[in-house]
Design an enzyme around this catalytic site. Sequence first.
Site, PDB file in Angstrom:
ATOM      1  N   CYS A 186       0.831  -1.206   0.000  1.00  0.00           N
ATOM      2  CA  CYS A 186       0.000   0.000   0.000  1.00  0.00           C
ATOM      3  C   CYS A 186       0.868   1.258   0.000  1.00  0.00           C
ATOM      4  CB  CYS A 186      -0.890   0.026   1.242  1.00  0.00           C
ATOM      5  SG  CYS A 186      -1.906  -1.441   1.451  1.00  0.00           S
ATOM      6  N   LYS A 201       3.505  -9.621   3.531  1.00  0.00           N
ATOM      7  CA  LYS A 201       3.401  -9.888   2.094  1.00  0.00           C
ATOM      8  C   LYS A 201       4.355  -8.982   1.326  1.00  0.00           C
ATOM      9  CE  LYS A 201      -0.103 -10.863  -1.401  1.00  0.00           C
ATOM     10  NZ  LYS A 201      -1.563 -10.984  -1.627  1.00  0.00           N
TER      11      LYS A 201
END
Length: 304
Positions: free
Chosen positions: A130, A165
């Site tokens: 993000c 991740k």
Amino acid sequence: MNRLAVEIPGLSLKNPIMPASGCFGFGQEYSKYYDLNELGAIMAKAVTPEPRLGNPTPRVAETASGMLNAIGLQNPGLEHVLAHELPFLEQFETPIIANVAGATEDDYVQVCSRIGESKAVKAIELNISCPNVKHGGIAFGTDPEVAHRLTKAVKSVASVPVYVKLSPNVADIISIAQAIEAAGADGLTMINTLLGMRIDLKTRKPVIANGTGGLSGPAIKPVAIRMIHQVRAVSNIPIIGMGGVQTVDDVLEFLIAGADAVAVGTMNFTDPFICPKLITELPKRMDELGISSLQELKKELLNQ
């Protein structure tokens, strides 16, 4: 003895196969097709503190050997997920890995401090691809120091193991992985999507309204295999591998590269039964190849 079983922090997997986050929602749609107890685990859809509508459409496009998506983390927000989505999953024995996203470090800490309230959630998957709105929109996962700091902050509040991740959109995957491991991460999941674009020849504009999107599917498998092998060569940290899995041979390839378990993403859209099919096929293929256990595969490539 179950030779498909895998034990990694927080997760006792009956088999190493699970759906990847973002390709399975919170499981309700797929539960109409098969028993979710067949799965090794479920990586649930990303959760943010507040509801998100996501990016404008079109936000999905097919490409050769894959697809582009720019969903924009559409989700109903933490409170709704705790009240309505995770309770549905509590009826199953399958461990749930909650994917957490955010725009700031505080966002991640807020969700990770509470998501473990659900008894179904056995681990967190930290989506660090993000954009960090406080640092010019650069993704959290592209800077080792930022990734380290975020992981450490989340570990300080999380009540379940934390898997981070990794984004493949970096120059040095090893430095990112080592920084995250040093911060106390319990494991890694890799890889997330590669940044891509398609152009509409008639409009001369990007097919995706957002301009770019994440490339997933078979096209990215060689990149995923390479990066997993690179990280496994320098670390024993548990890895859940993903990126272009279609067949049982793909599963074995990921395990040989160094993954402990494997997640299936884009193929769920093509075949909703892909995960149970792979689970059924795996022991048969192991017999054909003379593989007695999954554990013998993980370091086979490194030992050659």
